[in-house]
Scaffold this active site. Structure first.
Site, PDB file in Angstrom:
ATOM      1  N   THR A 176       0.264  -7.089  13.081  1.00 59.11           N
ATOM      2  CA  THR A 176      -0.572  -6.148  12.398  1.00 59.11           C
ATOM      3  C   THR A 176      -0.027  -5.614  10.911  1.00 59.11           C
ATOM      4  OG1 THR A 176       1.173  -4.638  13.664  1.00 59.11           O
ATOM      5  CG2 THR A 176      -0.995  -5.215  14.779  1.00 59.11           C
ATOM      6  N   THR A 231       0.944  -1.262  -0.023  1.00 61.35           N
ATOM      7  CA  THR A 231       0.045  -0.020   0.004  1.00 61.35           C
ATOM      8  C   THR A 231       0.871   1.160  -0.101  1.00 61.35           C
ATOM      9  OG1 THR A 231      -0.156  -0.337   2.178  1.00 61.35           O
ATOM     10  CG2 THR A 231      -2.075  -1.304   1.150  1.00 61.35           C
ATOM     11  N   THR A 242      -6.656  10.054  -1.246  1.00 60.85           N
ATOM     12  CA  THR A 242      -6.613  10.813  -2.492  1.00 60.85           C
ATOM     13  C   THR A 242      -5.313  10.391  -3.346  1.00 60.85           C
ATOM     14  OG1 THR A 242      -5.432  12.514  -1.588  1.00 60.85           O
ATOM     15  CG2 THR A 242      -8.035  12.805  -1.658  1.00 60.85           C
ATOM     16  N   ASN A 291      -0.672  10.373   5.518  1.00 64.18           N
ATOM     17  CA  ASN A 291      -1.995  10.054   6.222  1.00 64.18           C
ATOM     18  C   ASN A 291      -2.955  10.983   6.344  1.00 64.18           C
ATOM     19  OD1 ASN A 291      -1.824   7.302   7.452  1.00 64.18           O
ATOM     20  ND2 ASN A 291       0.062   8.032   8.170  1.00 64.18           N
ATOM     21  N   GLU A 295       5.714   4.707   7.382  1.00 64.76           N
ATOM     22  CA  GLU A 295       5.516   5.715   6.680  1.00 64.76           C
ATOM     23  C   GLU A 295       6.277   6.847   6.861  1.00 64.76           C
ATOM     24  OE1 GLU A 295       1.300   5.927   7.535  1.00 64.76           O
ATOM     25  OE2 GLU A 295       0.570   4.360   5.917  1.00 64.76           O
ATOM     26  N   LYS A 326       3.746  -7.188   4.170  1.00 66.03           N
ATOM     27  CA  LYS A 326       3.594  -5.666   3.814  1.00 66.03           C
ATOM     28  C   LYS A 326       3.353  -5.056   5.015  1.00 66.03           C
ATOM     29  CE  LYS A 326       0.296  -3.484   3.218  1.00 66.03           C
ATOM     30  NZ  LYS A 326      -0.755  -2.547   4.065  1.00 66.03           N
TER      31      LYS A 326
END
Lengths: 390, 390
Positions: A182, A145, A390, A385, A261, A171
Site C-alpha cells: 500500500t 506526497t 489545500t 488529512n 502522517e 514512498k
C-alpha cells in the site's frame, strides 16, 4: 555464505540503471516528476493494490501486459485515479512525448484522486530530464506526497567471487494499510533472476513487510510494488537474493511507518501463541489499526485495557486466563492477573516514551505468531488529512 | 392506527419504574452511580458486545441466567472488564449490600478496563439512594463517560383507548463501532409484551440503529442493550411497540454519533444500488469508519476521491462507470464523469459546512441499500483519547 554491503547511492550503483527527479510545477515547490530507466530492457514483476478502483497507471500496465520495460515515469500530487479511459489515454499521450526511445514505457502516480493529470507540465518535464543522470535522491523525492523524508536503500551482494546489486525506493505516509502492498515501491536489480523467482520472492517478502504495516487502515487506488531486473550482473543466487530483497522491503516498510502522517513512534505489535497463522495476523493488524490504541500510543499511556479490548474485538480465539500483555519488558497483565500497580504503570510509561518499542501479546492458545508495525496518531495526522487538498 | 406522544421525564413516566443517580466519588465530580428499579419484577431481554472479552457485569448476568429482575445498578468510570472471577465476585458482594429487597439484581458498568471496582464507594452509594426517586436525568448522567450530554427519550403509545409507555436511556461517545450493539442502552416498558417478542424486536431494531453507527470502529468489552418489561400497563400491540421501539433506538443511536468524541457533524452515508444487502452494509460502514473520510469531514473538504477509494477498498462489487457520488444534492461524480469543477466544489463544500448532511453513493450494481451514520474526527478526538485515563 553471502555478504551484504550497503550502497551509498542505491539505485545509481545498480548496473545499467539511471534515475532522476525534477520540479515540474505539480507541487508548489519540490520534485514532482521523475524517471527510472535501464540501459538494457528489464524484466518486471509487480504487486498492485486490492482496491477495486485501481488507478489509470495500473490499468495501463495491465492493458499492455508489460513483462519487459526499460522506462518508468513517476509523478506525485496527482493519482490519475477515477479518471476512466481518459486517464489511460493521458498516460499514452504523455509517454509518446518521450524524447528518447523506450521499450514499453510505464507510469506510476500518487496524489489526489479524481483529477486529470496536468499533461502539458509533465510533457515539459520530459524535455528537461538528463536521461544519463544517476540521482537516487531527487527520484525518491519526486514520489513524496506527505512524506517528510525520502526512502531508499541498496546492497551490493557478494557470494564468493560473484557480485550483484539490488536497491529500492519507496514512498508512504497516509493511506498505509495492512490489506496489501500500500504505497509506491520500486526495486531494481542487476541480478540474472528468472522471471518465476521475481514474482515468487516479491509475493513472499511482501507478507512481513508492506503487508505488516499500518498508518491509517486505508488502501489506496495506486499502491504498487515493482521489481525490475536487467540481468546485467550476469549472476544470480536465489537464497542471497531472497535475503537481500527481504532486508530492503522490511527496511522500506518500517521507514514508511516511521514517517506515517504526524507519527512520532514506531511500534511493533508482536502477537504470540495464536491458534493459527491467520489469527495471529488478524490480531496483530487489529492492534496496529485501532484508533484507541493509536491515540493511547500518542498519549504515552500504557492503557493495556484497550490492547485487551482490541484483541477481544478482533474475533480471534482468546481467553482472559491465558492472555499476557507486555510493554517492552514490562508485563502488565499475566493470565488473569492484573500486575498494573503504580510502579508497573510508571515502568510501562517509560517504555512508551521511547521512539521505538514492542508490545507483546501472548494469547496462550497455540504456537502461531505475527508481528505488525504501527504508529501513533496525533494532532498532526488530523491536521494533514483535514487539509490535504489545500 | 396508533399515536406516539413524547414523554417529558421518560423513564419516570413508565408505570412502576424508578431511577436516580448520585455522586459516589468515582469521577472527580458528577453523577457516577445510579439505579433503575421496577415495582413489579420485569422480564428482561438483552444484546451484548461481540468482543470476546466480555466484561464482568455481562458474565454475571449470564452466570445467573437472568430472565426476570427488578433491580439494575449502574456505574461509570470503571468498566469492571478483564477482572476475571474477582470482577464477578465484586458485583455479587456489592449487590448483597443493597438495603432493599431485590429479585435477581444485575449491574452494568462503563469506563476504564482492567481495574477492580471501588467496592466501598459503590456500597456507600447504595445506602444513600432514595429508592422512590424518579429522576431520569441523574440516572442518565450516572452512565456518562466522555459523553457531553445525557441521552434519553420516551413515548406514551395510544392504540384506540389503550395505552402503554416505553422509554430509553443510553450512553455512547468513544468505542462506538458498527460490529454490534456498542454502548449502554436501557429501555423500559410497561407493555404486556411476550418474552419472545422482546428478543425478536430488540434484535430487529438494533440493525438500523446501534449497528448502523460508528464513532471510531472499536467494539468495547461492555456494550449492552437491555429491554425491561414489567407489564403494568396490562396491554400490548406488537406493531405499535415495534414502531415505538424503533424510534427510540434510532434516536438514541443518532444522539450517540452526534456526541461522538469531539464530533461536530452527523453524516448519513447512504449506499444505494448495491449488489445485495450485505454489500450495501459493508460499504456504508466502511465509509462511516474510514479515517481519511472522517478527517475530510472535519476539514469540510469534499474530497470525493477518498469516498471512491474507500468504496473500492471495501471489496464490494463496484465499477467506475456505474458509480455516482452525491454530497447532499450536489453530484460530484456520475458514472465515469467527473463533475467536480470549481463551482461544484464550492456547492459541495457548502453542504459539508452543515451540522447534518447526507453522502449518497449509488453503486449502480443492483437494488440493495443501507444507511450508516458517522461523524467527523478532529483534534478533540485525539485529545480525549490520548488523555483518557488522566
Amino acid at each position: 555464505m553471502f555478504n551484504l554491503i550497503p550502497l551509498t547511492n542505491p539505485v545509481a550503483q545498480v548496473s545499467g540503471f539511471y534515475c532522476s527527479g525534477l520540479c515540474a510545477g505539480l507541487k508548489p515547490d519540490g520534485y514532482d516528476v521523475g524517471f527510472l530507466r535501464s540501459e538494457k530492457p528489464a524484466k518486471v514483476a509487480a504487486l498492485f493494490t486490492q482496491n477495486r478502483f485501481q488507478a489509470a497507471p495500473i490499468k495501463h500496465f495491465k492493458k499492455h501486459a508489460v513483462t519487459t520495460t526499460d522506462f518508468l515515469l513517476v509523478n506525485s500530487k496527482n493519482a490519475n485515479a477515477m479518471t476512466g479511459e481518459s486517464g489511460i489515454a493521458d498516460i499514452e499521450e504523455i509517454l509518446e512525448a518521450l524524447p528518447i526511445k523506450a521499450l514499453n514505457p510505464i507510469m506510476s502516480s500518487t496524489g489526489v484522486i479524481g483529477v486529470r493529470l496536468p499533461k502539458e507540465k509533465i510533457k515539459s518535464a520530459l524535455a528537461e530530464f538528463n536521461y544519463n543522470s544517476r540521482d537516487t535522491e531527487s527520484f525518491a523525492r519526486a514520489i513524496m506526497t506527505t512524506d517528510t523524508f525520502p526512502k531508499y536503500i541498496g546492497f551490493e551482494v557478494r557470494v564468493g567471487e560473484e557480485v550483484f546489486h539490488i536497491a529500492g525506493v519507496a514512498k508512504g505516509a497516509g493511506m498505509i494499510n495492512p490489506q496489501l502492498a500500500t504505497m509506491l515501491c520500486f526495486i531494481v536489480t542487476d541480478a540474472a533472476i528468472p522471471s518465476e523467482d521475481m514474482q515468487e520472492l516479491l509475493a513472499k517478502n511482501v507478507e512481513h513487510s508492506f503487508n505488516a504495516i499500518s498508518v491509517d487502515g486505508d488502501t489506496s487506488t495506486n499502491d504498487s510494488v515493482f521489481l525490475f531486473a536487467n540481468e546485467m550482473a550476469g549472476y544470480y543466487h536465489k537464497e542471497a537474493f531472497d535475503f537481500a530483497l527481504g532486508k530492503i522491503m522490511h527496511h522500506l516498510a518500517l521507514q514508511i511507518v516511521k514517517d506515517g502522517e504526524g507519527a512520532k513512534k514506531l511500534v511493533a505489535f508482536e502477537v504470540r501463541g495464536a491458534a493459527n497463522e491467520q489469527e495471529a495476523k488478524i490480531c496483530a493488524k487489529a492492534l496496529s489499526n485501532s484508533l484507541l490504541v493509536k491515540t493511547a500510543l500518542f498519549g504515552e499511556d500504557p492503557n493495556w485495557g484497550r490492547i485487551a479490548s482490541t484483541i477481544g474485538a478482533s474475533g480471534v480465539a482468546c481467553d482472559e486466563k491465558r492472555l499476557t500483555i507486555t510493554f517492552g519488558d514490562v508485563t502488565v497483565y499475566d493470565r488473569g492477573e492484573i500486575l498494573f500497580d503504580a510502579e508497573t504503570e510508571e515502568k510501562a510509561h517509560k517504555v512508551m516514551q521511547k521512539e521505538e518499542f514492542r508490545i507483546i501479546c501472548d494469547l496462550g492458545m497455540g504456537e502461531a505468531g505475527f508481528t505488525a508495525y504501527g504508529c501513533d496518531l496525533g494532532y498532526e495526522y488530523v491536521k494533514i488529512n483535514a487539509e490535504y487538498r489545500t
